[in-house]
Design a protein around this motif. Structure first.
Motif, PDB file in Angstrom:
ATOM      1  N   VAL A  32       0.851  -1.186   0.000  1.00  0.00           N
ATOM      2  CA  VAL A  32       0.000   0.000   0.000  1.00  0.00           C
ATOM      3  C   VAL A  32       0.887   1.236   0.000  1.00  0.00           C
ATOM      4  O   VAL A  32       2.049   1.190   0.391  1.00  0.00           O
ATOM      5  CB  VAL A  32      -0.952   0.022   1.221  1.00  0.00           C
ATOM      6  N   LEU A  33       0.310   2.344  -0.453  1.00  0.00           N
ATOM      7  CA  LEU A  33       1.058   3.583  -0.584  1.00  0.00           C
ATOM      8  C   LEU A  33       0.757   4.541   0.561  1.00  0.00           C
ATOM      9  O   LEU A  33      -0.400   4.742   0.915  1.00  0.00           O
ATOM     10  CB  LEU A  33       0.686   4.273  -1.901  1.00  0.00           C
ATOM     11  N   LEU A  34       1.806   5.125   1.121  1.00  0.00           N
ATOM     12  CA  LEU A  34       1.664   6.263   2.031  1.00  0.00           C
ATOM     13  C   LEU A  34       2.457   7.418   1.443  1.00  0.00           C
ATOM     14  O   LEU A  34       3.486   7.213   0.797  1.00  0.00           O
ATOM     15  CB  LEU A  34       2.203   5.936   3.430  1.00  0.00           C
ATOM     16  N   ILE A  35       1.958   8.622   1.694  1.00  0.00           N
ATOM     17  CA  ILE A  35       2.666   9.835   1.282  1.00  0.00           C
ATOM     18  C   ILE A  35       2.827  10.720   2.508  1.00  0.00           C
ATOM     19  O   ILE A  35       2.132  10.544   3.506  1.00  0.00           O
ATOM     20  CB  ILE A  35       1.905  10.590   0.163  1.00  0.00           C
ATOM     21  N   THR A  36       3.744  11.682   2.434  1.00  0.00           N
ATOM     22  CA  THR A  36       3.891  12.625   3.538  1.00  0.00           C
ATOM     23  C   THR A  36       2.939  13.795   3.333  1.00  0.00           C
ATOM     24  O   THR A  36       2.681  14.214   2.202  1.00  0.00           O
ATOM     25  CB  THR A  36       5.333  13.158   3.633  1.00  0.00           C
ATOM     26  N   SER A  37       2.422  14.311   4.446  1.00  0.00           N
ATOM     27  CA  SER A  37       1.589  15.518   4.348  1.00  0.00           C
ATOM     28  C   SER A  37       2.517  16.698   4.059  1.00  0.00           C
ATOM     29  O   SER A  37       3.688  16.685   4.433  1.00  0.00           O
ATOM     30  CB  SER A  37       0.796  15.741   5.630  1.00  0.00           C
ATOM     31  N   ARG A  38       1.981  17.705   3.403  1.00  0.00           N
ATOM     32  CA  ARG A  38       2.809  18.855   3.034  1.00  0.00           C
ATOM     33  C   ARG A  38       3.155  19.735   4.223  1.00  0.00           C
ATOM     34  O   ARG A  38       4.217  20.337   4.263  1.00  0.00           O
ATOM     35  CB  ARG A  38       2.111  19.691   1.963  1.00  0.00           C
ATOM     36  N   ASP A  39       2.275  19.796   5.219  1.00  0.00           N
ATOM     37  CA  ASP A  39       2.520  20.705   6.343  1.00  0.00           C
ATOM     38  C   ASP A  39       3.306  20.069   7.488  1.00  0.00           C
ATOM     39  O   ASP A  39       4.236  20.670   8.005  1.00  0.00           O
ATOM     40  CB  ASP A  39       1.215  21.314   6.849  1.00  0.00           C
ATOM     41  N   SER A  40       2.974  18.853   7.878  1.00  0.00           N
ATOM     42  CA  SER A  40       3.641  18.261   9.044  1.00  0.00           C
ATOM     43  C   SER A  40       4.661  17.179   8.701  1.00  0.00           C
ATOM     44  O   SER A  40       5.476  16.813   9.530  1.00  0.00           O
ATOM     45  CB  SER A  40       2.584  17.671   9.990  1.00  0.00           C
ATOM     46  N   GLY A  41       4.604  16.626   7.501  1.00  0.00           N
ATOM     47  CA  GLY A  41       5.518  15.568   7.109  1.00  0.00           C
ATOM     48  C   GLY A  41       5.137  14.194   7.639  1.00  0.00           C
ATOM     49  O   GLY A  41       5.860  13.228   7.443  1.00  0.00           O
ATOM     50  N   ARG A  42       3.974  14.073   8.297  1.00  0.00           N
ATOM     51  CA  ARG A  42       3.561  12.752   8.798  1.00  0.00           C
ATOM     52  C   ARG A  42       3.022  11.917   7.641  1.00  0.00           C
ATOM     53  O   ARG A  42       2.664  12.449   6.586  1.00  0.00           O
ATOM     54  CB  ARG A  42       2.548  12.895   9.923  1.00  0.00           C
TER      55      ARG A  42
END
Length: 177
Positions: A32-42
């Motif tokens: 499965v794919l996860l990406i980082t959020s643009r504001d917090s990097g989580r």
């Protein structure tokens, strides 16, 4: 979206729609794919706010492309829902749709703003913060959700079976249970 409009649209008070993007690795392992959020990097899944009269599964498909360059087949029926606090203030409900990878674009709108990883659903459950989303990844890890609509086309199975028996559900393929 307020409660009244949620009832009228049948969307159960959905604010955003997102995609759990899946692909089958060599050997049959599901990633499965996860990406980082643009504001917090989580670590998060691709998701975005629904626009007026927009179908949640279509939004999930669009967000997967805009945020991760993923092109694929999306399920209309949601896999589940989760809630989170946007900016630690605003409670939002996200409809989550399963999307099977067909191809990955080299460049997409948020290419320079995010990182992405393909990992097992069990590993994804450990990286995301939302308990309901963790549960969805654990359920995917325990029971491969790719079913009849994800069936392989006969031409993708090279010489293993007679053509009449060639349509095989990925959920019943050896090594996926």
């Amino acid at each position: 979206m307020n409660e009244e409009s949620a009832v009228k649209t049948g969307r159960r008070g959905i604010d955003q729609s997102g995609a759990i993007c899946c692909r089958v690795e060599r050997g049959g392992r599901l990633s499965v794919l996860l990406i980082t959020s643009r504001d917090s990097g989580r670590w998060v899944i691709p998701k975005g706010y629904l626009e007026r009269k927009e179908k949640p599964y279509r939004r999930a498909q669009r967000e997967a492309f805009e945020e991760a360059g993923i092109i694929g087949k999306v399920r209309k029926k949601p896999l589940g829902y989760y809630s989170y606090l946007k900016d630690n203030e605003t409670p939002l409900t996200v409809s989550v749709h399963l999307l099977r990878l067909e191809s990955e674009a080299a460049h997409f709108r948020e290419y320079a703003e995010r990182q992405k990883i393909w990992i097992s659903p069990g590993e994804a459950a450990l990286l995301v913060a939302e308990p309901e989303l963790q549960d969805m990844f654990r359920a995917i890890d325990a029971d491969n959700p790719l079913t009849s609509q994800d069936r392989l086309k006969p031409h993708r199975i090279h010489g293993r079976r007679p053509q009449a028996d060639a349509v095989v559900s990925l959920a019943t393929s050896p090594g996926l249970t």
